[in-house]
Design a protein around this motif. Structure first.
Motif, PDB file in Angstrom:
ATOM      1  N   LEU A 179     -15.317  64.185  49.010  1.00  0.00           N
ATOM      2  CA  LEU A 179     -16.405  65.158  48.921  1.00  0.00           C
ATOM      3  C   LEU A 179     -15.859  66.506  48.485  1.00  0.00           C
ATOM      4  N   THR A 219      -2.436  69.534  46.263  1.00  0.00           N
ATOM      5  CA  THR A 219      -1.880  70.880  46.411  1.00  0.00           C
ATOM      6  C   THR A 219      -0.771  71.120  45.393  1.00  0.00           C
ATOM      7  N   THR A 265      -1.973  62.091  51.571  1.00  0.00           N
ATOM      8  CA  THR A 265      -3.332  62.297  52.103  1.00  0.00           C
ATOM      9  C   THR A 265      -4.391  62.392  51.016  1.00  0.00           C
ATOM     10  N   SER A 266      -4.015  62.929  49.860  1.00  0.00           N
ATOM     11  CA  SER A 266      -5.016  63.208  48.822  1.00  0.00           C
ATOM     12  C   SER A 266      -5.771  61.975  48.338  1.00  0.00           C
ATOM     13  N   THR A 304     -11.120  70.436  48.110  1.00  0.00           N
ATOM     14  CA  THR A 304     -12.070  71.374  47.516  1.00  0.00           C
ATOM     15  C   THR A 304     -11.423  72.712  47.160  1.00  0.00           C
ATOM     16  N   ASP A 356       7.323  64.195  42.704  1.00  0.00           N
ATOM     17  CA  ASP A 356       6.868  63.494  43.909  1.00  0.00           C
ATOM     18  C   ASP A 356       7.839  62.359  44.223  1.00  0.00           C
ATOM     19  N   ALA A 357       8.109  62.185  45.498  1.00  0.00           N
ATOM     20  CA  ALA A 357       9.045  61.143  45.931  1.00  0.00           C
ATOM     21  C   ALA A 357       8.539  59.764  45.541  1.00  0.00           C
TER      22      ALA A 357
HETATM   23  C1  LIG Z   1      -9.440  61.463  56.390  1.00  0.00           C
HETATM   24  C2  LIG Z   1      -9.487  62.710  55.578  1.00  0.00           C
HETATM   25  C3  LIG Z   1     -10.626  62.991  54.829  1.00  0.00           C
HETATM   26  C4  LIG Z   1     -10.669  64.157  54.052  1.00  0.00           C
HETATM   27  N1  LIG Z   1     -11.772  64.381  53.272  1.00  0.00           N
HETATM   28  C5  LIG Z   1     -11.817  65.485  52.487  1.00  0.00           C
HETATM   29  C6  LIG Z   1     -12.928  65.696  51.645  1.00  0.00           C
HETATM   30  O1  LIG Z   1     -13.859  64.890  51.579  1.00  0.00           O
HETATM   31  N2  LIG Z   1     -12.938  66.817  50.887  1.00  0.00           N
HETATM   32  C7  LIG Z   1     -11.931  67.728  50.923  1.00  0.00           C
HETATM   33  O2  LIG Z   1     -12.028  68.738  50.236  1.00  0.00           O
HETATM   34  N3  LIG Z   1     -10.837  67.517  51.684  1.00  0.00           N
HETATM   35  C8  LIG Z   1     -10.754  66.416  52.467  1.00  0.00           C
HETATM   36  N4  LIG Z   1      -9.660  66.181  53.240  1.00  0.00           N
HETATM   37  C9  LIG Z   1      -8.519  67.106  53.165  1.00  0.00           C
HETATM   38  C10 LIG Z   1      -7.620  66.766  51.960  1.00  0.00           C
HETATM   39  O3  LIG Z   1      -7.594  65.398  51.721  1.00  0.00           O
HETATM   40  C11 LIG Z   1      -6.191  67.267  52.201  1.00  0.00           C
HETATM   41  O4  LIG Z   1      -6.215  68.598  52.636  1.00  0.00           O
HETATM   42  C12 LIG Z   1      -5.363  67.211  50.924  1.00  0.00           C
HETATM   43  O5  LIG Z   1      -5.466  65.953  50.310  1.00  0.00           O
HETATM   44  C13 LIG Z   1      -3.899  67.500  51.225  1.00  0.00           C
HETATM   45  O6  LIG Z   1      -3.200  67.410  50.012  1.00  0.00           O
HETATM   46  P1  LIG Z   1      -1.680  67.777  49.874  1.00  0.00           P
HETATM   47  O7  LIG Z   1      -1.350  67.751  48.430  1.00  0.00           O
HETATM   48  O8  LIG Z   1      -1.393  69.034  50.611  1.00  0.00           O
HETATM   49  O9  LIG Z   1      -0.890  66.622  50.644  1.00  0.00           O
HETATM   50  P2  LIG Z   1      -0.625  65.123  50.176  1.00  0.00           P
HETATM   51  O10 LIG Z   1      -1.739  64.585  49.394  1.00  0.00           O
HETATM   52  O11 LIG Z   1      -0.213  64.355  51.391  1.00  0.00           O
HETATM   53  O12 LIG Z   1       0.618  65.240  49.176  1.00  0.00           O
HETATM   54  C14 LIG Z   1       1.940  65.405  49.597  1.00  0.00           C
HETATM   55  C15 LIG Z   1       2.833  64.687  48.591  1.00  0.00           C
HETATM   56  O13 LIG Z   1       4.187  65.075  48.844  1.00  0.00           O
HETATM   57  C16 LIG Z   1       5.024  63.973  48.540  1.00  0.00           C
HETATM   58  N5  LIG Z   1       6.311  64.198  49.205  1.00  0.00           N
HETATM   59  C17 LIG Z   1       6.568  64.231  50.531  1.00  0.00           C
HETATM   60  N6  LIG Z   1       7.871  64.516  50.750  1.00  0.00           N
HETATM   61  C18 LIG Z   1       8.446  64.692  49.526  1.00  0.00           C
HETATM   62  C19 LIG Z   1       9.762  65.020  49.094  1.00  0.00           C
HETATM   63  N7  LIG Z   1      10.771  65.257  49.952  1.00  0.00           N
HETATM   64  N8  LIG Z   1      10.017  65.096  47.766  1.00  0.00           N
HETATM   65  C20 LIG Z   1       9.013  64.881  46.855  1.00  0.00           C
HETATM   66  N9  LIG Z   1       7.758  64.566  47.238  1.00  0.00           N
HETATM   67  C21 LIG Z   1       7.471  64.481  48.542  1.00  0.00           C
HETATM   68  C22 LIG Z   1       4.238  62.773  49.058  1.00  0.00           C
HETATM   69  O14 LIG Z   1       4.659  61.579  48.420  1.00  0.00           O
HETATM   70  C23 LIG Z   1       2.803  63.167  48.715  1.00  0.00           C
HETATM   71  O15 LIG Z   1       2.388  62.616  47.472  1.00  0.00           O
HETATM   72  C24 LIG Z   1      -9.574  65.036  54.035  1.00  0.00           C
HETATM   73  C25 LIG Z   1      -8.436  64.752  54.798  1.00  0.00           C
HETATM   74  C26 LIG Z   1      -8.391  63.603  55.559  1.00  0.00           C
HETATM   75  C27 LIG Z   1      -7.165  63.294  56.358  1.00  0.00           C
END
Ligand SMILES: Cc1cc2nc3c(=O)[nH]c(=O)nc-3n(C[C@H](O)[C@H](O)[C@H](O)COP(=O)(O)OP(=O)(O)OC[C@H]3O[C@@H](n4cnc5c(N)ncnc54)[C@H](O)[C@@H]3O)c2cc1C
Length: 520
Positions: A63, A29, A56-57, A376, A48-49
């Protein structure tokens, strides 16, 4: 633009004291938001921290979904959005990192006819989504019925005696989720975004952020026109109005030999449910993932979630229903879990599953949080977040252009197939495969046979990509190299074997950097 700005770097040395947008979090994201903002002409600092794709990513099923699941729930708009974004990823922005994945649903004697009819109807609905999203049947072929012999040809390990046939459908599969994050982040950096790891946001308002450098401990104050909180399951730490109730999803990792010659993903119906499946997912590196669970989690959010024994047993039991010689605990060479960010709206008792949709929330202090969604739909999430930022702050920005902007290394699949660069590098870096190899040659002075030798028969990782991860992708230590830039860490035994090569890559790059008279 200096060379440093084009590369992802750990720590905060040399960051600007004022930018248009600060992005907190570099999962998919945050990386997407950084790219969207930079390509709209805004100055961007993204932090990023820990590291790129630390959260989660990197724990997904890898997929690129077409939204079939939402269709089944009657959520047509989200289903359509998902199918459109899948098409953009596969045809325009990242054809080098997403491939068509054949998915087989075996039909056997134990499956009630009502369920087989529902499954076939669902796959047809998925194909309608594909067409309305204007994704061609060349990219994702139409679903079709198979007889038992055809099904066994694609997955010979299936239980033959009860098999009646199967349904074959197609979806997108990522080379690797963390690689997508890294590529998006590097593309953002190539458009001028300052992308920094080991940099924690300790507090934020809409106009100011306090950041702590994880390497030096120094605290930096940055003035900004907007802050985007993209910290996933940690979003509530930065904005106490955001409340999340995570749920855990677990996958097992098997060697390919545990289910020999399984050339397609296999959807195994979960006994007793009408429309739920466990997935057997062959990976490009030769392993197989089995997923996925959905367990509510309470208490503090861990940095790295761990699968429970019960989840491992559950997944093995479901898979056992479909295969002649089912995998056992001894075949499980790794397991990983990720947390879905389920949003609870503050001030109400209502808790809603927004993990598959995304939400944009603006706090009292002006911080814009973007949460939920999925890999996605990251591009659309970023577009919506930036539109909200522009609307609330009045920042002057160009329109969003990411739907037609290829990520670094992107090229049509036919062009990539014709590439003469090493196959593994093409698969992971697309047209940048040459840059990876040239960089590794220049930095190390080593010959190609050493740079391109796989770590072992089970571990295809090469020294060339590890060196490039340090020089261009901000990798700082062995964990970055083995757990995020490559995914060797998903199998602990393989990680141990690969560790010396990762150390060597770090030493080789450190050697050349300290040997230079001045570093830019
Ligand atoms: C088991 C599972 C399977 C999935 N499979 C799929 C799939 O096959 N296809 C699909 O499209 N989606 C899938 N998803 C959904 C997808 O993985 C998530 O929606 C997405 O990865 C979320 O990304 P994000 O960047 O929002 O969060 P994250 O990837 O969690 O990123 C958040 C980041 O913020 C950083 N952070 C936190 N606090 C701070 C701070 N204070 N200062 C600086 N940095 C900080 C963390 O270190 C982390 O790197 C799946 C989810 C799960 C749980």
């Amino acid at each position: 633009m200096t060379g440093n700005e084009q590369r992802i770097t750990p720590g905060l040395v040399g960051i600007p004291t004022e930018v248009d947008v600060v992005v907190v979090g570099l999962g998919i994201t945050g990386a997407g938001v950084a790219l969207d903002a930079a390509t709209r002409g805004l100055s961007v600092l993204a932090v990023d921290a820990h590291d790129l794709a630390f959260g989660t990513s990197r724990w997904s099923s890898k997929l690129v979904h077409g939204g079939l699941r939402y269709l089944a729930q009657g959520q047509f708009a989200i289903a359509h959005e998902s199918a459109v974004e899948r098409g953009i990823l596969m045809d325009v922005t990242a054809p080098h990192l997403v491939r068509p994945l054949p998915m087989l649903t075996p039909v056997n004697d134990a499956m009630p006819r009502s369920r087989t009819a529902l499954t076939w109807a669902g796959l047809h609905g998925g194909d309608v989504l594909r067409r309305t999203a204007r994704t061609s049947a060349r990219t994702l072929p139409r679903p079709r019925r198979l007889n038992a012999t055809e099904a066994l040809n694609l997955a010979p390990a299936l239980r033959a005696e009860t098999l009646r046939g199967g349904y074959l459908a197609w979806d997108g599969q990522l080379e690797d989720d963390a690689r997508l994050v890294t590529t998006v982040a590097r593309t953002a950096a190539s458009y001028g975004a300052h992308v920094r790891t080991r940099a924690r946001a300790t507090s934020a308002t809409g106009t100011a952020v306090e950041l702590r450098d994880g390497l030096t401990g120094e605290v930096h104050a940055v003035r900004t026109g907007a802050v985007v909180n993209a910290t996933g399951v940690w979003a509530g730490d930065l904005d106490d109005q955001v409340r999340l109730r995570p749920s855990r999803g677990t996958h097992l990792v098997l060697r390919g030999s545990a289910l020999p010659e399984t050339r397609v993903a296999v959807m195994v119906p979960i006994p007793g449910s009408r429309a739920r499946f466990a997935m057997v997912l062959p990976q490009p590196d030769g392993t197989i993932y089995v997923g996925l669970t959905d367990e509510p989690v309470t208490g503090p959010v861990p940095d790295v979630p761990t699968p429970s024994d019960a989840e491992v047993d559950f997944l093995l039991e479901v898979v056992a229903t479909a295969f002649t010689t089912p995998p056992t605990r001894d075949d499980v060479v790794g397991a990983f879990a990720g947390l879905r960010p389920l949003l609870e709206v503050a001030g109400t008792d209502e808790s809603s599953d927004l993990s598959r949709r995304h939400a944009i929330l603006t706090s009292r202090t002006g911080v814009t949080t973007v949460v939920g969604g999925k890999l996605t739909t990251y591009r659309r999430m970023a577009e919506d977040a930036l539109d909200a930022v522009v609307a609330t702050t009045g920042l002057l920005a160009l329109p969003c252009r990411t739907a037609t902007l290829p990520l670094l290394g992107a090229a049509p699949r036919e062009d990539l197939r014709r590439s003469t660069a090493p196959t593994r590098l093409v698969r992971r870096f697309g047209t940048d495969a040459d840059l990876v190899l040239t960089t590794a040659r220049e930095v190390t002075g080593l010959r190609d046979d050493e740079l391109l030798a796989p770590v072992s028969e089970d571990v295809p990782v090469t020294l060339a990509e590890l060196v490039f991860a340090v020089t261009h992708e901000g990798a700082y230590d062995v964990d970055d190299l083995l757990d995020r830039r490559t995914r060797v860490g998903l199998v602990p035994a393989d990680r141990e074997v690969a560790e010396p090569l990762a150390r060597r890559a770090l030493e080789l790059v450190a050697g050349t950097v300290s040997a230079r008279p001045t570093d830019q």
